[in-house]
Enzyme design. Structure first.
Site, PDB file in Angstrom:
ATOM      1  N   HIS A 158       0.812  -1.221   0.000  1.00  0.00           N
ATOM      2  CA  HIS A 158       0.000   0.000   0.000  1.00  0.00           C
ATOM      3  C   HIS A 158       0.844   1.270   0.000  1.00  0.00           C
ATOM      4  O   HIS A 158       0.549   2.205   0.755  1.00  0.00           O
ATOM      5  CB  HIS A 158      -0.923   0.020   1.230  1.00  0.00           C
ATOM      6  CG  HIS A 158      -1.902  -1.101   1.285  1.00  0.00           C
ATOM      7  ND1 HIS A 158      -2.552  -1.472   2.450  1.00  0.00           N
ATOM      8  CD2 HIS A 158      -2.363  -1.920   0.327  1.00  0.00           C
ATOM      9  CE1 HIS A 158      -3.364  -2.483   2.191  1.00  0.00           C
ATOM     10  NE2 HIS A 158      -3.260  -2.788   0.920  1.00  0.00           N
TER      11      HIS A 158
HETATM   12  C1  LIG Z   1       0.099  -7.541  -4.712  1.00  0.00           C
HETATM   13  C2  LIG Z   1      -0.798  -6.416  -4.285  1.00  0.00           C
HETATM   14  C3  LIG Z   1      -1.855  -6.684  -3.418  1.00  0.00           C
HETATM   15  C4  LIG Z   1      -2.695  -5.643  -3.020  1.00  0.00           C
HETATM   16  N1  LIG Z   1      -3.837  -5.945  -2.315  1.00  0.00           N
HETATM   17  C5  LIG Z   1      -4.767  -4.986  -2.134  1.00  0.00           C
HETATM   18  C6  LIG Z   1      -6.063  -5.308  -1.642  1.00  0.00           C
HETATM   19  O1  LIG Z   1      -6.417  -6.462  -1.413  1.00  0.00           O
HETATM   20  N2  LIG Z   1      -6.951  -4.285  -1.469  1.00  0.00           N
HETATM   21  C7  LIG Z   1      -6.618  -2.996  -1.713  1.00  0.00           C
HETATM   22  O2  LIG Z   1      -7.442  -2.107  -1.472  1.00  0.00           O
HETATM   23  N3  LIG Z   1      -5.407  -2.652  -2.197  1.00  0.00           N
HETATM   24  C8  LIG Z   1      -4.501  -3.625  -2.450  1.00  0.00           C
HETATM   25  N4  LIG Z   1      -3.315  -3.306  -3.041  1.00  0.00           N
HETATM   26  C9  LIG Z   1      -3.011  -1.888  -3.295  1.00  0.00           C
HETATM   27  C10 LIG Z   1      -3.827  -1.280  -4.424  1.00  0.00           C
HETATM   28  O3  LIG Z   1      -4.057  -2.226  -5.447  1.00  0.00           O
HETATM   29  C11 LIG Z   1      -3.095  -0.046  -4.939  1.00  0.00           C
HETATM   30  O4  LIG Z   1      -2.978   0.885  -3.880  1.00  0.00           O
HETATM   31  C12 LIG Z   1      -3.803   0.648  -6.100  1.00  0.00           C
HETATM   32  O5  LIG Z   1      -4.063  -0.267  -7.126  1.00  0.00           O
HETATM   33  C13 LIG Z   1      -2.931   1.804  -6.598  1.00  0.00           C
HETATM   34  O6  LIG Z   1      -3.568   2.419  -7.689  1.00  0.00           O
HETATM   35  P1  LIG Z   1      -2.803   3.486  -8.581  1.00  0.00           P
HETATM   36  O7  LIG Z   1      -3.780   3.969  -9.562  1.00  0.00           O
HETATM   37  O8  LIG Z   1      -2.115   4.444  -7.698  1.00  0.00           O
HETATM   38  O9  LIG Z   1      -1.621   2.669  -9.301  1.00  0.00           O
HETATM   39  P2  LIG Z   1      -1.642   1.338 -10.138  1.00  0.00           P
HETATM   40  O10 LIG Z   1      -2.964   0.642 -10.021  1.00  0.00           O
HETATM   41  O11 LIG Z   1      -0.444   0.567  -9.758  1.00  0.00           O
HETATM   42  O12 LIG Z   1      -1.560   1.828 -11.642  1.00  0.00           O
HETATM   43  C14 LIG Z   1      -0.448   2.417 -12.232  1.00  0.00           C
HETATM   44  C15 LIG Z   1      -0.462   2.036 -13.709  1.00  0.00           C
HETATM   45  O13 LIG Z   1       0.395   2.897 -14.407  1.00  0.00           O
HETATM   46  C16 LIG Z   1       1.195   2.141 -15.310  1.00  0.00           C
HETATM   47  N5  LIG Z   1       2.415   2.894 -15.533  1.00  0.00           N
HETATM   48  C17 LIG Z   1       3.363   3.191 -14.618  1.00  0.00           C
HETATM   49  N6  LIG Z   1       4.336   3.915 -15.159  1.00  0.00           N
HETATM   50  C18 LIG Z   1       4.004   4.111 -16.448  1.00  0.00           C
HETATM   51  C19 LIG Z   1       4.638   4.785 -17.518  1.00  0.00           C
HETATM   52  N7  LIG Z   1       5.786   5.431 -17.358  1.00  0.00           N
HETATM   53  N8  LIG Z   1       4.029   4.786 -18.730  1.00  0.00           N
HETATM   54  C20 LIG Z   1       2.838   4.142 -18.902  1.00  0.00           C
HETATM   55  N9  LIG Z   1       2.218   3.480 -17.903  1.00  0.00           N
HETATM   56  C21 LIG Z   1       2.788   3.467 -16.696  1.00  0.00           C
HETATM   57  C22 LIG Z   1       1.392   0.836 -14.581  1.00  0.00           C
HETATM   58  O14 LIG Z   1       1.806  -0.204 -15.441  1.00  0.00           O
HETATM   59  C23 LIG Z   1       0.032   0.619 -13.959  1.00  0.00           C
HETATM   60  O15 LIG Z   1      -0.848  -0.029 -14.833  1.00  0.00           O
HETATM   61  C24 LIG Z   1      -2.440  -4.309  -3.451  1.00  0.00           C
HETATM   62  C25 LIG Z   1      -1.380  -4.057  -4.323  1.00  0.00           C
HETATM   63  C26 LIG Z   1      -0.568  -5.087  -4.752  1.00  0.00           C
HETATM   64  C27 LIG Z   1       0.554  -4.792  -5.704  1.00  0.00           C
END
Ligand SMILES: Cc1cc2nc3c(=O)[nH]c(=O)nc-3n(C[C@H](O)[C@H](O)[C@H](O)COP(=O)(O)OP(=O)(O)OC[C@H]3O[C@@H](n4cnc5c(N)ncnc54)[C@H](O)[C@@H]3O)c2cc1C
Length: 611
Positions: free
Chosen positions: A533
């Site tokens: 997280h």
């Molecule tokens: C293994 C795991 C288990 C988890 N379990 C839970 C859970 O059970 N419940 C919960 O609430 N949360 C959980 N989390 C946390 C939650 O999923 C994340 O906090 C949330 O998904 C973050 O969202 P975000 O939009 O910030 O980033 P992300 O969902 O990580 O999205 C970022 C996206 O940007 C893309 N990207 C990055 N850099 C670039 C670039 N330079 N060019 C193009 N694309 C790019 C990535 O490939 C990715 O697709 C978990 C996370 C993980 C990894």
């Protein structure tokens, strides 16, 4: 048969029909022809980015480009199978990060490094996470607002949680706290009778049985999960996939953004690499970074926005001197394995039984259709059992399985040392085991993300500085004491619950009296596991806040046409798993960008109910 092979079998059968149907109309999104210019460019199709692109493209007059570094979810059928959550880590859909060696923590891990998976696929981390749906505590968001994030109090953000959600749990369908019309399905799987026993144990300690996403979070509750009809419900499935045919939305996969182009303090577009070629795309209106807590600060720094000294050391021209990459916060948990004397837990044998596989294939139900995290509690470290105006200190995840019995997989994904795996994780199939997973909700230790070099393909340097502040260990020791009390409740005593000393690494910490504060201190510093997280590396705050990277409208300070919208902008990590909050940020960001209040009706209903 191992769990991996079960998952493969299940996935193959479960998705064969689906893939067949899809294949005829599936376009190769890595070769989508890009326009030279779009109104909006969204970087990263994760929890937040998928939502933003979906909502922005609702305005047919706007054209939107969504750029994703990874590929399509369908490229790995395991993603859709809830029980295979562990198996998608270290896959092609995972960025596969490691932290720097930790001085005060992770001592049971190779080189004291924590393994940090992140989604590298449409749906981002929502496509590889554990599917827990928890929003956080009302006091978390009220404190964001009190610290200068106008518009982010609980009252402000609740309508956005509701907007996304489509609650499927019968008892919550009439709750004002839940949404019924959104695309994000939330279900409440019950796998074993231990779920109920855990909640009763909480009640026997004086805690309420609550809806942890409802009025009052302090207490014990059943799991709520982003799973729909036995399929993982990522933001790709929920938001993006249904709208991919919109003519004003281009989604390009395998497209890695390396830099935001900035002219005269205005973001004008992005540079990206596709199929090994450098491409420039321009934005008429805005560039929105949604690459997540690790990648958004990396992209900003590569573009000259970050701490001056660090950028100069990297040889990057400074465009804006901002505290990018600071204030990294992550939840950590400490697994504590207990054995029970009844046959009620989920074991490998039960999960892998032919009956389980058939049940999943035929009905999309059973062990394979759910996450083993069945219940949880949100508690204060001082033992207060009712909400007293503060956020909780500890989340007590409960897993009705040992969970770490598969040496190979845990080894790979948790980075445990060989000696730990071989001598300490002895799994006794004659014994049923469960896990308490006490989680530190508000770490005082704060870390950093920094560039390793100017090369955008070099993984950034991730240092969460776990347990640097001794108060964090004290809070986790208090959590151990609460677990001891839970174990002492009549309902759990009835099932012969006992601390499994073999799994508690007696051997590593046997210089201390078993279960003393010093023993737990040692244990906690060895077993430190990320809950995945990380947040707050592009922190939101008032314009005069020296810790802020973005303002409360998520605009990068001092640069026009550029916002960040993902988990990195969270003021502080909330008292919950962070997917729901990231999706909420996506919803609210879309309104801020569109200059629209899409949740007026929800607000009206909430006002009427005085919520
Ligand atoms: C293994 C795991 C288990 C988890 N379990 C839970 C859970 O059970 N419940 C919960 O609430 N949360 C959980 N989390 C946390 C939650 O999923 C994340 O906090 C949330 O998904 C973050 O969202 P975000 O939009 O910030 O980033 P992300 O969902 O990580 O999205 C970022 C996206 O940007 C893309 N990207 C990055 N850099 C670039 C670039 N330079 N060019 C193009 N694309 C790019 C990535 O490939 C990715 O697709 C978990 C996370 C993980 C990894």
């Amino acid at each position: 048969m191992s769990r991996i092979s079960i998952a493969v079998v299940v996935a193959i059968f479960a998705t064969a029909a689906y893939l067949y149907r899809e294949s005829s109309r599936k376009s190769d999104l890595s070769t989508v022809t890009l326009n030279n210019t779009y109104d909006y460019i969204v970087v990263g199709a994760g929890s937040a980015g998928s939502v933003i692109a979906t909502r922005l493209s609702e305005d047919r007059g706007s054209n939107v480009l969504l750029l994703e570094a990874g590929g399509r979810e369908e490229e790995n059928p395991l993603i859709s199978v809830p029980a295979a959550a562990m198996d998608v880590q270290k896959s092609e859909q995972d960025w596969q990060y490691f932290t720097e060696p930790q001085k005060h923590a992770c001592k049971a891990m190779n080189e004291n490094r924590s393994y940090w998976p992140r989604g590298y696929v449409l749906g981002g981390s929502s496509a590889i996470n554990w599917m827990v749906y928890m929003r956080g505590n009302r006091h978390d968001y009220d404190s964001w607002a009190a610290e200068g994030c106008d518009g982010w109090s609980y009252k402000d953000v609740l309508p956005y949680f509701i907007k996304s959600e489509n609650i499927q749990i019968p008892e919550f369908k009439t709750s004002k706290y839940h949404g019924k019309n959104g695309p994000l399905y939330v279900t409440g799987p019950t796998l074993t009778p231990l779920q109920e026993k855990y909640i009763q144990a909480g009640q026997q300690l004086g805690y309420n049985f609550v809806d942890c996403n409802g009025e009052d979070q302090i207490g014990f509750c059943r799991m709520q999960a982003t799973i729909h009809k036995g399929v993982r419900w990522s933001t790709y499935q929920a938001f993006l996939k249904p709208v991919m045919t919109r003519s004003n939305l281009h989604v390009a996969t395998h497209s890695i953004v390396t830099k935001v182009m900035i002219e005269n303090k205005k973001a004008v577009g992005v540079e990206l690499i596709r199929k090994g070629r450098k491409v420039k795309v321009y934005a008429n209106k805005e560039v929105i970074l949604s690459g997540g807590t690790i990648n958004s600060p990396q992209t900003l720094m590569l573009s000259g926005i970050g701490p001056r000294k660090h950028l100069e050391e990297m040889g990057i021209d400074v465009v804006a001197d901002l505290p990018v990459g600071n204030n990294l916060q992550d939840h950590i948990l400490i697994p504590v394995v207990h054995s029970i004397n009844i046959s009620a837990a989920l074991t490998e044998e039960k999960g892998n039984a032919v009956q389980s596989v058939l049940q999943y294939l035929l009905f999309k139900s059973g062990y394979i259709a759910a996450t083993v995290l069945e219940a949880m509690g949100f508690v204060y470290k001082d033992g207060t059992t009712k909400d007293d105006g503060r956020s909780p200190d500890i989340q007590l995840h409960f897993m009705s399985a040992h969970g770490l019995t598969e040496k190979g997989k845990a080894h790979i994904t948790m980075n445990y040392r060989d000696d730990i795996m071989n001598s300490i994780f002895t799994y006794d199939p004659a014994k049923e085991t469960i896990q308490f997973l006490p989680t530190l909700l508000h770490p005082k230790s704060k870390g950093t993300i920094r560039l390793k070099s100017k090369d955008p393909f070099d993984h950034p340097v991730i240092d969460p500085k776990y347990l640097e502040d001794p108060d964090d260990v004290k809070t986790l020791i208090a959590a151990m004491r609460i677990i001891e009390k839970l174990v002492d409740t009549p309902v759990l005593k009835e099932i012969g619950i006992q601390l499994d000393s073999k799994s508690t690494m007696e051997e590593l910490c046997d210089q201390h009296t078993f279960r003393s504060d010093a023993f737990w201190d040692c244990y906690i510093r060895h077993y430190t596991l990320t809950v995945y997280h990380p947040t707050t590396t592009c922190r939101m705050g008032a314009l005069d806040d020296p810790t802020a990277v973005v303002d409360p409208s998520l605009r990068v300070r001092g640069i026009s046409g550029l916002r960040v919208a993902d988990a990195s902008v969270m003021r502080n990590v909330p008292s919950a798993n962070t997917n729901a909050a990231s999706i909420m940020i996506g919803e609210k960001a879309a309104d801020l960008i569109r200059g629209k209040d899409s949740v007026q009706d929800i607000k009206r209903i909430l006002q009427k109910s005085k919520l």
